[in-house]
Design a protein around this motif. Structure first.
Motif, PDB file in Angstrom:
ATOM      1  N   ILE A  62      16.098   4.180  -2.486  1.00 48.96           N
ATOM      2  CA  ILE A  62      16.270   3.799  -3.899  1.00 48.96           C
ATOM      3  C   ILE A  62      15.213   4.469  -4.771  1.00 48.96           C
ATOM      4  O   ILE A  62      15.467   4.826  -5.926  1.00 48.96           O
ATOM      5  CB  ILE A  62      16.214   2.261  -4.035  1.00 48.96           C
ATOM      6  N   TYR A  63      14.025   4.673  -4.236  1.00 43.97           N
ATOM      7  CA  TYR A  63      12.981   5.414  -4.961  1.00 43.97           C
ATOM      8  C   TYR A  63      13.296   6.910  -5.021  1.00 43.97           C
ATOM      9  O   TYR A  63      13.107   7.565  -6.061  1.00 43.97           O
ATOM     10  CB  TYR A  63      11.629   5.238  -4.270  1.00 43.97           C
ATOM     11  N   ASP A 102       9.075  19.037  -6.775  1.00 44.87           N
ATOM     12  CA  ASP A 102       9.598  19.837  -5.660  1.00 44.87           C
ATOM     13  C   ASP A 102      10.879  19.182  -5.162  1.00 44.87           C
ATOM     14  O   ASP A 102      10.862  18.248  -4.350  1.00 44.87           O
ATOM     15  CB  ASP A 102       8.548  19.904  -4.540  1.00 44.87           C
ATOM     16  N   ALA A 103      12.022  19.671  -5.648  1.00 48.66           N
ATOM     17  CA  ALA A 103      13.306  19.069  -5.288  1.00 48.66           C
ATOM     18  C   ALA A 103      13.615  19.236  -3.802  1.00 48.66           C
ATOM     19  O   ALA A 103      14.243  18.362  -3.193  1.00 48.66           O
ATOM     20  CB  ALA A 103      14.426  19.693  -6.125  1.00 48.66           C
ATOM     21  N   ILE A 104      13.193  20.360  -3.204  1.00 49.96           N
ATOM     22  CA  ILE A 104      13.411  20.562  -1.767  1.00 49.96           C
ATOM     23  C   ILE A 104      12.672  19.484  -0.980  1.00 49.96           C
ATOM     24  O   ILE A 104      13.207  18.892  -0.038  1.00 49.96           O
ATOM     25  CB  ILE A 104      12.926  21.960  -1.334  1.00 49.96           C
ATOM     26  N   CYS A 105      11.435  19.211  -1.358  1.00 47.19           N
ATOM     27  CA  CYS A 105      10.648  18.172  -0.696  1.00 47.19           C
ATOM     28  C   CYS A 105      11.323  16.811  -0.830  1.00 47.19           C
ATOM     29  O   CYS A 105      11.428  16.063   0.143  1.00 47.19           O
ATOM     30  CB  CYS A 105       9.246  18.123  -1.285  1.00 47.19           C
ATOM     31  N   LEU A 106      11.791  16.500  -2.020  1.00 44.74           N
ATOM     32  CA  LEU A 106      12.428  15.206  -2.246  1.00 44.74           C
ATOM     33  C   LEU A 106      13.692  15.052  -1.409  1.00 44.74           C
ATOM     34  O   LEU A 106      13.957  13.989  -0.840  1.00 44.74           O
ATOM     35  CB  LEU A 106      12.753  15.048  -3.731  1.00 44.74           C
ATOM     36  N   MET A 107      14.469  16.143  -1.302  1.00 44.87           N
ATOM     37  CA  MET A 107      15.682  16.073  -0.490  1.00 44.87           C
ATOM     38  C   MET A 107      15.343  15.960   0.988  1.00 44.87           C
ATOM     39  O   MET A 107      16.025  15.258   1.746  1.00 44.87           O
ATOM     40  CB  MET A 107      16.549  17.310  -0.760  1.00 44.87           C
ATOM     41  N   LEU A 108      14.282  16.637   1.410  1.00 41.30           N
ATOM     42  CA  LEU A 108      13.844  16.508   2.804  1.00 41.30           C
ATOM     43  C   LEU A 108      13.383  15.077   3.093  1.00 41.30           C
ATOM     44  O   LEU A 108      13.641  14.535   4.171  1.00 41.30           O
ATOM     45  CB  LEU A 108      12.705  17.487   3.102  1.00 41.30           C
ATOM     46  N   VAL A 160       0.842  -1.210   0.000  1.00 43.21           N
ATOM     47  CA  VAL A 160       0.000   0.000   0.000  1.00 43.21           C
ATOM     48  C   VAL A 160       0.873   1.255   0.000  1.00 43.21           C
ATOM     49  O   VAL A 160       0.627   2.211  -0.755  1.00 43.21           O
ATOM     50  CB  VAL A 160      -0.932  -0.004   1.236  1.00 43.21           C
ATOM     51  N   ILE A 161       1.902   1.268   0.830  1.00 42.44           N
ATOM     52  CA  ILE A 161       2.781   2.446   0.931  1.00 42.44           C
ATOM     53  C   ILE A 161       3.593   2.623  -0.344  1.00 42.44           C
ATOM     54  O   ILE A 161       3.766   3.747  -0.839  1.00 42.44           O
ATOM     55  CB  ILE A 161       3.697   2.306   2.164  1.00 42.44           C
ATOM     56  N   ASP A 162       4.099   1.520  -0.897  1.00 42.53           N
ATOM     57  CA  ASP A 162       4.888   1.599  -2.133  1.00 42.53           C
ATOM     58  C   ASP A 162       4.055   2.175  -3.276  1.00 42.53           C
ATOM     59  O   ASP A 162       4.534   3.017  -4.052  1.00 42.53           O
ATOM     60  CB  ASP A 162       5.399   0.208  -2.527  1.00 42.53           C
ATOM     61  N   GLU A 163       2.834   1.710  -3.401  1.00 47.16           N
ATOM     62  CA  GLU A 163       1.948   2.200  -4.470  1.00 47.16           C
ATOM     63  C   GLU A 163       1.720   3.702  -4.327  1.00 47.16           C
ATOM     64  O   GLU A 163       1.769   4.455  -5.309  1.00 47.16           O
ATOM     65  CB  GLU A 163       0.623   1.451  -4.395  1.00 47.16           C
ATOM     66  N   ASN A 164       1.477   4.155  -3.096  1.00 47.49           N
ATOM     67  CA  ASN A 164       1.255   5.577  -2.861  1.00 47.49           C
ATOM     68  C   ASN A 164       2.512   6.388  -3.169  1.00 47.49           C
ATOM     69  O   ASN A 164       2.439   7.466  -3.776  1.00 47.49           O
ATOM     70  CB  ASN A 164       0.815   5.796  -1.418  1.00 47.49           C
ATOM     71  N   MET A 165       3.677   5.869  -2.771  1.00 42.48           N
ATOM     72  CA  MET A 165       4.916   6.608  -2.987  1.00 42.48           C
ATOM     73  C   MET A 165       5.240   6.729  -4.477  1.00 42.48           C
ATOM     74  O   MET A 165       5.642   7.806  -4.951  1.00 42.48           O
ATOM     75  CB  MET A 165       6.075   5.934  -2.243  1.00 42.48           C
ATOM     76  N   LYS A 166       5.059   5.653  -5.215  1.00 38.09           N
ATOM     77  CA  LYS A 166       5.335   5.709  -6.657  1.00 38.09           C
ATOM     78  C   LYS A 166       4.453   6.743  -7.349  1.00 38.09           C
ATOM     79  O   LYS A 166       4.922   7.516  -8.195  1.00 38.09           O
ATOM     80  CB  LYS A 166       5.129   4.334  -7.275  1.00 38.09           C
ATOM     81  N   LEU A 167       3.186   6.764  -6.981  1.00 37.92           N
ATOM     82  CA  LEU A 167       2.263   7.716  -7.588  1.00 37.92           C
ATOM     83  C   LEU A 167       2.628   9.148  -7.211  1.00 37.92           C
ATOM     84  O   LEU A 167       2.614  10.058  -8.056  1.00 37.92           O
ATOM     85  CB  LEU A 167       0.837   7.401  -7.144  1.00 37.92           C
ATOM     86  N   THR A 168       2.984   9.364  -5.964  1.00 41.66           N
ATOM     87  CA  THR A 168       3.329  10.706  -5.490  1.00 41.66           C
ATOM     88  C   THR A 168       4.618  11.207  -6.127  1.00 41.66           C
ATOM     89  O   THR A 168       4.696  12.348  -6.586  1.00 41.66           O
ATOM     90  CB  THR A 168       3.468  10.706  -3.956  1.00 41.66           C
ATOM     91  N   LEU A 169       5.625  10.339  -6.172  1.00 45.63           N
ATOM     92  CA  LEU A 169       6.914  10.758  -6.723  1.00 45.63           C
ATOM     93  C   LEU A 169       6.820  11.063  -8.211  1.00 45.63           C
ATOM     94  O   LEU A 169       7.478  11.982  -8.711  1.00 45.63           O
ATOM     95  CB  LEU A 169       7.969   9.669  -6.475  1.00 45.63           C
ATOM     96  N   ALA A 170       6.008  10.314  -8.904  1.00 43.23           N
ATOM     97  CA  ALA A 170       5.878  10.533 -10.348  1.00 43.23           C
ATOM     98  C   ALA A 170       5.326  11.918 -10.670  1.00 43.23           C
ATOM     99  O   ALA A 170       5.594  12.470 -11.748  1.00 43.23           O
ATOM    100  CB  ALA A 170       4.982   9.460 -10.952  1.00 43.23           C
TER     101      ALA A 170
END
Length: 613
Positions: A367-368, A332-338, A318-328
């Motif tokens: 890795i994501y 926001d590079a600041i958010c990703l680095m945080l 469930v978490i992986d599916e949500n993360m893949k959708l959100t990251l795609a």
């Protein structure tokens, strides 16, 4: 007086001499009775006294006997001294033995207490015994597992307060009824997988409504056709701490890494929205706490660590599916680095708990995150190279808001790199600096004169230095680069500024007079010098004021403006001094003395402007 009384009277007083006449005259029979009674009391007294004397004699005798006995006892004690010492030692040894026996008995009592509690746990209640003997064979705890799916059930309390009582039954099944044990394990995995999967799905859906959208493709300069939208939005959103190019207060998330997660109903009631890194931290906080509790329970109850990963297979999906959708959909590079920093800090938290159950998940999260960050970072850099400088150029020498965006972005990444970087950002930051330099040069080329070009670069470098100072010591290398760039453009701007207001003086000095005032590149003539001297004498005060006003107006930083004016006026004073010395050495130059302005006057005027800075 009776006859008997008279006889007693004579016997009592027989030994005494009496005056019979006096007696007959003064004592009646009644008086004699009274006297007789008193004499009886005297007799008692005399008897007591006699007895007292006898008692004293006896006491004296007893005291003497006691003295002899005491001496005899002392002698006997002296004779038996060694035996008494031996007896004392034996009594002392007996006390020690008794104390040890007391401690031993206390230990037995403690063991009895713990053993009683243990026996109470392992003894099957009557209902269970009846079920085992008379009932149909099944697993009792499976019914408890089913109750976990009831809404509102606190699974941790159920595990600790109820299931833990049956852990020895489960271990018994593992050793003596492996098929039933496997059924119990499968039932637990099935129930908990479904319960936790649903819990995380519901929580994620609730958090989704709290997300503050930051960083879409149109926010990346040059990445979308609607890039012009960034010009008005850029200036406004620079004041917003949630702006995608600036870290600002978003860094506080790293200080609150162990704080409780968001409660969606409370946030919704207060109409609160959050950058995605806040939602991400809340999700991972819930995951860490739930996984820690579940891992500890499974390890103690089933003694099968592998069951944890079977239970969490669903929640992880469930978490992986949500993360893949959100990251795609994240730009926001600041958010990703945080998010990368949060994950690394959570790795440290789990390490401190000495629980390895989330090692694989947290590694997978990184890795994501890293590849997505690099993709978005490349978008940022490409947007700088691809943007149309002519379209984004603003006719003004103050710092450009797009350059400010990227300097804020650079400073933010430097801070985060220092917080939890591992060297992967170092090369990226160098690429970003080159892209910013390229954009600055392309913007500067749009100005008509070199003076304005240098002023624009100077102001932007000054702005970059101010931003990098806020990033601390970690930004000192990049700050030094912009300081050198600032100094270079300051010198060039001062030269252009003096050339504009005192061009004939500057040209004459450069063409005719060396720095040492000894040699001449060309031998000057009085006519060449005369025009320069007279022009300066006429316009120097006005030119100085105009130059001062221009610098004050066009410099975005007061300190930089002061540095420019000081450099310009120092250079002006030096060049005019060289001109004055040249006049003295030219034949016939004394005729121009009345047109020369004294160095003192120029210095006074310069000091006057310096005081207004």
């Amino acid at each position: 007086m009776t006859g008997v009384q008279e006889q007693q009277y004579e016997e009592f007083f027989g030994g005494f001499f009496f005056d019979e006449d006096a007696l007959s005259k003064d004592i009646s029979l009644d008086g004699l009775d009274k006297e007789l009674e008193e004499h009886k009391n005297y007799d008692v007294l005399i008897s007591i006294l006699a007895n007292g004397e006898k008692q004293r004699d006896m006491a004296t005798m007893v005291e003497g006997n006691l003295g002899h006995i005491e001496q005899d006892l002392i002698q006997d004690y002296i004779k038996d001294n060694d035996s008494l010492v031996l007896l004392h030692d034996q009594i002392h040894d007996c006390d020690i033995v008794l104390s040890q026996i007391g401690s031993l008995l206390s230990g037995f009592q403690l063991a009895e207490t713990k053993l009683a509690a243990f026996v109470e746990e392992i003894v099957a209640p009557p209902g269970l015994v009846n079920a085992i003997i008379d009932g149909e064979v099944s697993a009792y705890v499976i019914g408890i597992f089913s109750s976990m799916r009831k809404p509102g059930t606190n699974i941790q309390i159920l595990q600790q307060n109820l299931l833990q009582k049956y852990r020895y039954l489960v271990l018994f099944l593992k050793e003596h009824g492996i098929e039933t044990y496997n059924d119990v394990c499968a039932a637990y995995v099935d129930k908990m997988n479904k319960v936790l999967s649903e819990d995380f799905r519901v929580y994620l859906e609730s958090l989704e409504s709290l997300k503050l959208d930051i960083g879409v493709s149109t926010d990346v300069i040059g990445y979308d056709a609607n890039v012009l939208d960034l010009i008005p939005r850029g200036r406004e959103q620079l004041r917003n701490h949630h702006f995608m190019f600036s870290l600002g207060e978003r860094s506080n998330i790293l200080k609150e890494i162990d704080q409780p997660g968001l409660v969606p109903c409370i946030s919704e009631a207060n109409s609160l929205k959050y950058p995605y890194e806040v939602i991400f931290r809340s999700l991972q906080k819930l995951l860490m706490d739930t996984a820690s509790s579940e891992y500890i329970f499974i390890k103690a109850f089933f003694r099968e660590e592998s069951m944890f990963y079977q239970v969490f297979e669903g929640p992880f999906a469930v978490i992986d599916e949500n993360m893949k959708l959100t990251l795609a959909n994240s730009h926001d590079a600041i958010c990703l680095m945080l998010m990368i920093c949060i994950t690394k800090k959570h790795q440290l938290v789990m390490s401190n708990r000495r629980l390895p159950c989330l090692d694989t998940y947290l590694d997978k999260a990184l890795i994501y995150l890293w590849p997505r960050f690099k993709i978005v970072f490349d978008m940022y850099i490409q947007s700088l190279y691809q943007c149309d400088a002519k379209m984004l150029w603003v006719d003004g020498t103050h710092p450009h808001h797009i350059v400010r965006c990227y300097m804020e972005f650079t400073a933010s990444l430097i801070q985060l790199n220092a917080e939890c970087g591992d060297g992967q950002l170092d090369m990226s930051l160098k690429r970003l600096r080159l892209a910013v330099d390229d954009l600055l040069v392309r913007f500067a080329e749009k100005f008509a004169t070199q003076k304005l070009q240098h002023l624009f670069l100077l102001n932007n470098c000054d702005m970059a230095i101010s931003i990098l100072k806020e990033a601390g010591e970690e930004a000192k290398e990049l700050r030094r680069y912009f300081e050198e760039k600032l100094e270079s453009n300051l010198v060039s701007f001062v030269d252009e500024l003096l050339m504009e207001y005192f061009g004939d003086l500057i040209k004459f000095v450069k063409n005719h007079i060396s720095e040492d005032l000894i040699s001449y590149t060309e031998c000057p003539k009085i006519a060449d010098v005369e025009l320069v001297v007279k022009n300066f004498a006429v316009k120097w005060r006005t030119a100085l004021e105009l130059m001062h006003n221009e610098v004050v107006t066009c410099c975005s930083n007061f300190v930089s403006g002061m540095a420019i004016l000081k450099a310009a006026m120092a250079q002006l004073l030096n060049d005019y001094n060289r001109l004055s010395e040249c006049v003295k050495m030219i034949p016939g130059g004394s005729s121009l003395n009345r047109n020369l302005v004294s160095i003192t006057s120029i210095s006074y005027e310069i000091r006057k402007y310096s005081r207004t800075l």
